[in-house]
Enzyme design. Structure first.
Site, PDB file in Angstrom:
ATOM      1  CB  THR A  40      16.283  14.690   7.755  1.00 44.28           C
ATOM      2  OG1 THR A  40      17.020  14.978   8.948  1.00 44.28           O
ATOM      3  CG2 THR A  40      16.259  15.920   6.874  1.00 44.28           C
ATOM      4  CB  THR A  61      19.395  16.202  11.848  1.00 42.42           C
ATOM      5  OG1 THR A  61      18.678  16.561  10.666  1.00 42.42           O
ATOM      6  CG2 THR A  61      19.190  17.280  12.908  1.00 42.42           C
ATOM      7  NE  ARG A  62      18.506  12.994  16.525  1.00 43.66           N
ATOM      8  CZ  ARG A  62      17.954  12.128  17.382  1.00 43.66           C
ATOM      9  NH1 ARG A  62      18.121  12.288  18.683  1.00 43.66           N
ATOM     10  NH2 ARG A  62      17.260  11.103  16.945  1.00 43.66           N
ATOM     11  CG  ASP A 102      20.273   5.849   6.028  1.00 45.67           C
ATOM     12  OD1 ASP A 102      20.398   5.500   4.833  1.00 45.67           O
ATOM     13  OD2 ASP A 102      19.637   6.883   6.351  1.00 45.67           O
ATOM     14  NE  ARG A 103      15.738   3.290   1.539  1.00 47.78           N
ATOM     15  CZ  ARG A 103      15.430   3.240   0.235  1.00 47.78           C
ATOM     16  NH1 ARG A 103      16.123   3.989  -0.627  1.00 47.78           N
ATOM     17  NH2 ARG A 103      14.476   2.450  -0.196  1.00 47.78           N
TER      18      ARG A 103
END
Length: 247
Positions: free
Chosen positions: A124, A10-11, A100-101
């Protein structure tokens, strides 16, 4: 100057750090929706950025946009691997772990070295992962994020009008439908995190992501709110690479 970028679904979150700064010690940071990305080019270029490290889970099209914006800057497109920055990746296929994790887990370990950790990133999607005190990423769980859960039940509650960051959650057994949806969604998120903490021997819990301030009041376990933990992890990776002359 080092530029850190976390491109989510989303961002796009970003931060700027001096070369000798510690993880999370930034001179500037921000976030934009995907459609506002182009406005960042001038801000980054005027800060004399020489290198960037990027976590991108939003797909190849956004990667192309970021590459165009970054231009001649040296970019490390962060990807999950068997080990990085002192954290061993216990995923069955390490490269298939969301970058990202992996970055969030590295960030949590940088902030709390030598501890068993549960790292919950609430965006999200909500991811809840476990890290051991000796530096192993064990794996974790993925569930729909708070807004996705609410939106699946009733479109007009997708923005959670009865929940506010830091506010007390509605009663567990709510007496109206809107509060009941919010209570159920918050309980599901909090329950997953609490179960992970219990299953990891009462590990220390770190909470991050855009929905984290909504979920935190519903948690029944001690926790630490951390802004932009993925960026903290990317910063730790950049420092580790610099200290060891690369990966």
């Amino acid at each position: 100057m080092l530029l850190l970028i976390d491109a989510g679904n989303t961002r796009v979150k970003w931060a700027l750090a001096r070369d000798d700064a510690q993880p999370g010690d930034w001179i500037d940071s921000g976030a934009v929706l995907h459609e506002g990305l182009d406005a960042l080019a001038g801000a980054w270029q005027s800060r004399h950025v020489t290198r960037a490290i990027v976590s991108n889970v939003a797909g190849p099209a956004l990667r192309e946009r970021l590459a165009a914006l970054l231009g001649p800057i040296t970019v490390d497109w962060f990807a999950s691997s068997a080990a990085r920055a002192g954290l061993a990746n216990g995923y069955r296929e390490p490269a298939r772990l969301g970058c990202d994790r992996f970055a969030a887990a590295i960030g949590a370990r940088a902030l709390a070295p030598g501890q068993d950790l549960v790292v919950a990133t609430c965006g999200t999607a909500t991811t809840v992962d476990a890290v051991t005190s000796d530096g192993r990423f064990l794996g974790g769980m993925i569930l729909p994020g708070l807004a996705l859960m609410a939106g699946a039940l009733a479109r007009n509650t997708a923005q959670l009008p009865q929940a506010a960051p830091g506010a007390a959650p509605p009663p567990l057994f709510a007496d109206n439908t809107n509060d009941a949806i919010v209570s159920g969604c918050l309980s599901a998120q909090a329950g997953a995190i609490e179960r992970a903490v219990a299953g990891h021997g009462g590990a220390a819990c770190m909470l991050s992501g855009g929905a984290a301030p909504y979920i935190a009041p519903a948690l029944g376990v001690a926790h630490r709110l951390v802004e932009n933990i993925v960026l903290v992890g990317l910063h730790a990776v950049a420092l580790a690479d610099a200290q060891h002359g690369g990966r």
